[in-house]
Design an enzyme around this catalytic site. Structure first.
Site, PDB file in Angstrom:
ATOM      1  N   ASP A  48      54.959  56.151 -43.190  1.00  0.00           N
ATOM      2  CA  ASP A  48      54.462  56.556 -44.503  1.00  0.00           C
ATOM      3  C   ASP A  48      54.490  55.403 -45.514  1.00  0.00           C
ATOM      4  O   ASP A  48      55.206  54.417 -45.337  1.00  0.00           O
ATOM      5  CB  ASP A  48      55.330  57.685 -45.065  1.00  0.00           C
ATOM      6  CG  ASP A  48      55.152  58.994 -44.326  1.00  0.00           C
ATOM      7  OD1 ASP A  48      54.479  59.008 -43.273  1.00  0.00           O
ATOM      8  OD2 ASP A  48      55.703  60.012 -44.795  1.00  0.00           O
ATOM      9  N   HIS A  98      48.262  60.402 -47.415  1.00  0.00           N
ATOM     10  CA  HIS A  98      49.625  60.709 -47.879  1.00  0.00           C
ATOM     11  C   HIS A  98      49.660  60.887 -49.397  1.00  0.00           C
ATOM     12  O   HIS A  98      50.677  60.613 -50.029  1.00  0.00           O
ATOM     13  CB  HIS A  98      50.574  59.587 -47.444  1.00  0.00           C
ATOM     14  CG  HIS A  98      52.040  59.900 -47.604  1.00  0.00           C
ATOM     15  ND1 HIS A  98      52.597  61.127 -47.310  1.00  0.00           N
ATOM     16  CD2 HIS A  98      53.084  59.126 -48.034  1.00  0.00           C
ATOM     17  CE1 HIS A  98      53.901  61.089 -47.537  1.00  0.00           C
ATOM     18  NE2 HIS A  98      54.219  59.891 -47.995  1.00  0.00           N
ATOM     19  N   HIS A 102      51.998  59.870 -54.476  1.00  0.00           N
ATOM     20  CA  HIS A 102      53.239  60.399 -53.911  1.00  0.00           C
ATOM     21  C   HIS A 102      54.008  61.295 -54.888  1.00  0.00           C
ATOM     22  O   HIS A 102      55.224  61.170 -55.060  1.00  0.00           O
ATOM     23  CB  HIS A 102      54.148  59.257 -53.451  1.00  0.00           C
ATOM     24  CG  HIS A 102      55.108  59.647 -52.364  1.00  0.00           C
ATOM     25  ND1 HIS A 102      56.272  60.349 -52.616  1.00  0.00           N
ATOM     26  CD2 HIS A 102      55.099  59.441 -51.028  1.00  0.00           C
ATOM     27  CE1 HIS A 102      56.927  60.533 -51.480  1.00  0.00           C
ATOM     28  NE2 HIS A 102      56.217  60.005 -50.499  1.00  0.00           N
ATOM     29  N   HIS A 191      58.833  54.750 -42.124  1.00  0.00           N
ATOM     30  CA  HIS A 191      58.118  54.235 -43.285  1.00  0.00           C
ATOM     31  C   HIS A 191      57.650  52.806 -43.079  1.00  0.00           C
ATOM     32  O   HIS A 191      58.221  52.064 -42.268  1.00  0.00           O
ATOM     33  CB  HIS A 191      58.997  54.350 -44.540  1.00  0.00           C
ATOM     34  CG  HIS A 191      59.228  55.766 -44.959  1.00  0.00           C
ATOM     35  ND1 HIS A 191      60.128  56.583 -44.314  1.00  0.00           N
ATOM     36  CD2 HIS A 191      58.639  56.529 -45.917  1.00  0.00           C
ATOM     37  CE1 HIS A 191      60.105  57.800 -44.874  1.00  0.00           C
ATOM     38  NE2 HIS A 191      59.208  57.786 -45.843  1.00  0.00           N
TER      39      HIS A 191
END
Length: 229
Positions: A48, A98, A102, A191
């Protein structure tokens, strides 16, 4: 499931640095020293928060170890670092959505959620990453409103089965151990930005190979890891 993984304390790497890294990085997609002789199952490796100045190092590590993964990119970074999105695709990775910034999407209204998703779809496509079919909600938080917007864009929501805790400062050993809990069809959360995650990649590859598991794609139909198409 709410958690933080250091994004707000991570300064944006300059676009010039990212482009320079992309230009000098040497991807080795065809080198696969740790690939399993036979694949008795597939797991989904996911990363991510990219792309970033760390993306080239991550792609090199994955390529050198014969691994493919799904990169859940944030729209703002895809827009800032399009060369890195193209590098992900060139390295054989799959690119997912994504969100743009965020946020905690479950705290937003439908129009705001729509903006977060649609802008990311557009940014990734404009950068050469194709139109994503997979969506990972920030923090793994979801609700009916978010699911309705995902459906509008034909997106499959992808959470995870194993959390590597790399966002929380997990050591390389701990990240490798987390990957060791994966079973056929399962997905691990990692990540783009932690150095320990990049360092863990060769050992994850060796461990998967020893168990007859291969890195697969995440099916937009089932949301599970399957053999690459």
């Amino acid at each position: 499931m709410s958690r933080r993984r250091g994004l707000l304390s991570r300064p944006l790497t300059s676009a010039l640095t990212a482009v320079a890294l992309a230009a000098t990085g040497t991807l080795a997609l065809h080198a696969a020293p740790a690939r399993a002789a036979s694949c008795y199952g597939y797991v989904g490796l996911t990363f991510d928060d990219g792309p970033s100045g760390n993306t080239t190092a991550l792609l090199n590590a994955l390529g050198q170890n014969g691994l493919r993964a799904t990169m859940f990119n944030e729209g703002r970074y895809a827009a800032a670092y399009p060369a890195q999105v193209r590098a992900e695709v060139a390295a054989g990775m799959w690119v997912g959505d994504h969100s743009y910034t965020h946020p905690h999407l479950t705290r937003l209204g439908q129009a705001q959620i729509d903006s977060e998703i649609s802008r990311t779809q557009q940014a990734i496509a404009a950068a050469g990453g194709g139109t994503p079919r997979l969506f990972r909600p920030p923090y793994g938080e979801t609700n009916a409103t978010l699911k309705a917007v995902e459906a509008k864009y034909g997106l499959r929501e992808i959470i995870w089965d194993v959390d590597s805790q790399d966002w929380n400062g997990a050591s390389t050993d701990a990240i490798v151990a987390a990957a060791g809990r994966l079973t056929n069809g399962q997905i691990i959360l990692m990540h783009d930005w932690p150095a320990n995650t990049v360092a863990a990649v060769p050992r994850i590859a060796q461990q998967l190979a020893s168990r007859g598991l291969c890195a697969g794609m995440i099916s937009p139909q089932t949301g599970r890891a399957v053999a690459p198409a």
